[in-house]
Every structure is written in structure tokens, then in C-alpha cells.
Write an enzyme that holds these catalytic residues in place. Sequence first.
Site, mmCIF file in Angstrom:
data_model
loop_
_atom_site.group_PDB
_atom_site.id
_atom_site.type_symbol
_atom_site.label_atom_id
_atom_site.label_comp_id
_atom_site.label_asym_id
_atom_site.label_seq_id
_atom_site.Cartn_x
_atom_site.Cartn_y
_atom_site.Cartn_z
ATOM 1 N N ILE A 1 0.832 -1.203 0.000
ATOM 2 C CA ILE A 1 0.000 0.000 0.000
ATOM 3 C C ILE A 1 0.865 1.252 0.000
ATOM 4 C CG2 ILE A 1 -1.709 1.321 1.300
ATOM 5 C CD1 ILE A 1 -2.789 -1.356 2.355
ATOM 6 N N THR B 1 -4.549 6.072 6.857
ATOM 7 C CA THR B 1 -5.497 5.057 6.396
ATOM 8 C C THR B 1 -5.088 3.681 6.915
ATOM 9 O OG1 THR B 1 -4.235 4.889 4.329
ATOM 10 C CG2 THR B 1 -6.196 6.287 4.301
ATOM 11 N N SER B 2 -4.258 3.652 7.964
ATOM 12 C CA SER B 2 -3.742 2.382 8.475
ATOM 13 C C SER B 2 -4.458 1.944 9.738
ATOM 14 C CB SER B 2 -2.233 2.483 8.710
ATOM 15 O OG SER B 2 -1.549 2.650 7.491
ATOM 16 N N ARG B 3 -3.976 2.404 10.888
ATOM 17 C CA ARG B 3 -4.574 2.081 12.177
ATOM 18 C C ARG B 3 -4.606 3.333 13.036
ATOM 19 N NH1 ARG B 3 -6.409 -1.512 9.932
ATOM 20 N NH2 ARG B 3 -6.310 -3.766 10.363
ATOM 21 N N HIS C 1 -13.458 4.338 8.266
ATOM 22 C CA HIS C 1 -12.716 3.107 7.964
ATOM 23 C C HIS C 1 -13.258 2.451 6.687
ATOM 24 C CE1 HIS C 1 -9.966 0.148 10.257
ATOM 25 N NE2 HIS C 1 -9.901 -0.121 8.956
ATOM 26 N N PRO D 1 1.629 -1.147 10.128
ATOM 27 C CA PRO D 1 0.769 -1.856 11.071
ATOM 28 C C PRO D 1 0.864 -1.241 12.462
ATOM 29 C CG PRO D 1 2.789 -3.084 10.717
ATOM 30 C CD PRO D 1 2.822 -1.929 9.751
ATOM 31 N N GLU E 1 -11.910 3.862 17.809
ATOM 32 C CA GLU E 1 -13.041 3.643 16.894
ATOM 33 C C GLU E 1 -13.874 2.416 17.241
ATOM 34 O OE1 GLU E 1 -11.669 1.196 13.034
ATOM 35 O OE2 GLU E 1 -10.623 3.110 13.245
ATOM 36 N N ASP F 1 10.959 3.031 6.563
ATOM 37 C CA ASP F 1 10.475 1.730 7.020
ATOM 38 C C ASP F 1 11.641 1.054 7.741
ATOM 39 O OD1 ASP F 1 9.636 -1.088 7.118
ATOM 40 O OD2 ASP F 1 8.076 -0.502 5.708
#
Length: 331
Positions: free
Chosen positions: A155, A233-235, A296, A207, A264, A174
Amino acid sequence: MRLAVFSTKKYDIQHLQPALESLGHDVTYLQTRLDDETLPLAEGYPAICIFVNDLLSARGVEFLANAGLKYVLLRCAGFNNVDLATADKFGVKVARVPAYSPHAVAEFAIGLMLMLNRNLHKSYTRVRSGNFSLEGLTGFDMFEKKIGIIGTGKIGLLTGKICKGFGADVVCYDPYPNPAAAAELGMRYVELDELFSTCDIISLHCPLTKATFHMINDKSISEMKDGVMLINTSRGGLIDTVALIKYLKKKKIGQVGMDVYENESGLYFEDTSDDVMQDDVFSRLLTFHNVCITGHQAFLTKEALENIAHETVKNLEDFQADRECKNIVKV
């Protein structure tokens, strides 16, 4: 096999039912969210299928394992909502769907960037009420802006690729880099502090782990450029929401696009329009004109739902046949 599917919506049943029932599985679809209080609903099922806001704690795993649970099928990429150590201890196998549609999420992230930048959410509501004024709608060219991608899985790399199409300067971070893939797309890795301090837009694609929990916090935001745009748009747990509000009030942060929120669970995926909002932090976020929150839905495309159903069924079939499951989640 008897299978209980939790947190189901119409679109879940539409895509899961044909594949599961054609193979002879006895499926029970439950709208209820799985947590410690609803565990009895899963009692006696050898397999359960859960989504992002379901919770399978250590207590839950032990309770259901003693009641015959063998397999947990996550119809999502994340697995932070399952106590993997306890699952391993009781021999419960867990599988996920790691790449249902990276295009869906990447494209949604870009959509949030464009909407916030060009104030499309504001102009839409203005025109519907007969207001055609352009005051306060000024955006900026994406061309030659510096965009930071945190997390370079499928992604993250796709998001960066689209940003390169705008002519942006894309950098990434990363802890487990993929330099060949990044170089092929014209992206380069930098240290996290450099990304924070130099980027006009920062998009999160990693993540939720102990290491990434609240990685966007008081300290990291203070290091960012004035007017930075944040996209998540992940967590939701990647962002310390209280710190986010603090810097929105100070106008340090220019725009925020959030498809996820750290608290959420119990709120998202439900219609609560007739209820009084109990979450004061979320209510405060909604007051900012430069914050766009969605529920989400980044994953929600026809292609993604088809892939989720296909991979979920395949994971179950692999487990049953005692074949190697490429999507198994290990401690």
C-alpha cells in the site's frame, strides 16, 4: 465446518456466502462485535471469522480454545486485535488477508490528500447551499511537493507511486526497507526525523505494533514542518489524538485526513446518528474545518471485498487440509 462470522454487514455476506456455503460450510453470520462480553456467541465453533474492531483477548482465546476453537480467520490485514501468544499456546491457528486490495487503500489515501488540499469537502457543502464564494478554498500544487510515506509495504509503495505521478518528491521510511522497489518507483529512504522535518504531506501505511503505537505524538509533531498535512489510512493507534488536537489548535498542522481513529471500536461501522456522542476527543476533532474523518472505508471496493472473501475461504481450506497457509500469523 461450523463457522461464526462476526461484525458482518450486507456486503460481507454478499461476498462470503457463495464461496463458504458452496463448499459445505455451516455458517452463522452475526452483526455483533466479538469481545470479552460476547464470547459465548462463539462458543462451540471450531472456526470464527472476525474483522478489525473485533477483539480476541488472551481470556477470549483461552475460553474459546477450551470450547473447541481451532481457527481464527481475520478478514483484514491487521492482527493487533488477537492475542497471538495465547493462540499459539493453545494451538489456535490465525490467518489474515494481507493484500486484499492495496490499490483501494492507496487510492483512498490520495483522495483524502486531494480533498483536503483543494477543500473539496468545503466547496461541496457551499454550493449545495447556494454559496459560490471561493474565499478560503485556496490549495497548493502537488507538483514538486515533498511527500513522506511511512511504511513501504504494497500500500505504501503504491501510494508513493501515485504521488510520483503528480511530480512530487517522494521519500519514505520503514524499519525493514525495500530499497530495490523504492528505487524502481523513484522513491528514496530517509531517516524518520528527516521525513518528519522536511515533508509537506505525511501518509501512514504501517501496522499497529508496540513500536508504532502513537508514533505520531507530541514530540514527532513538534518536529514537523508548519502546515504539514497528515494522512492515516492504516490504524488509528498510530496517532496520539490528544497531541494531534493540541497542534491543530496551534495551527502547526495544516490538514488531517483520517480513515481510522484510535478509539473507533464500538463507534465505527455502526449508525449512531440518533445517539449522543460520548467520545469527547472525537467530538473535538469534528469541530476542525481542516480535518476530514471517514469511517474506515478505505478498503471498501468491489475488488477488495472479492479478494477478502477468496483469501478468507482459502485460508480456512488450507487449515482444514493441513496444508501450508501462506497467510498464517505467527507470534
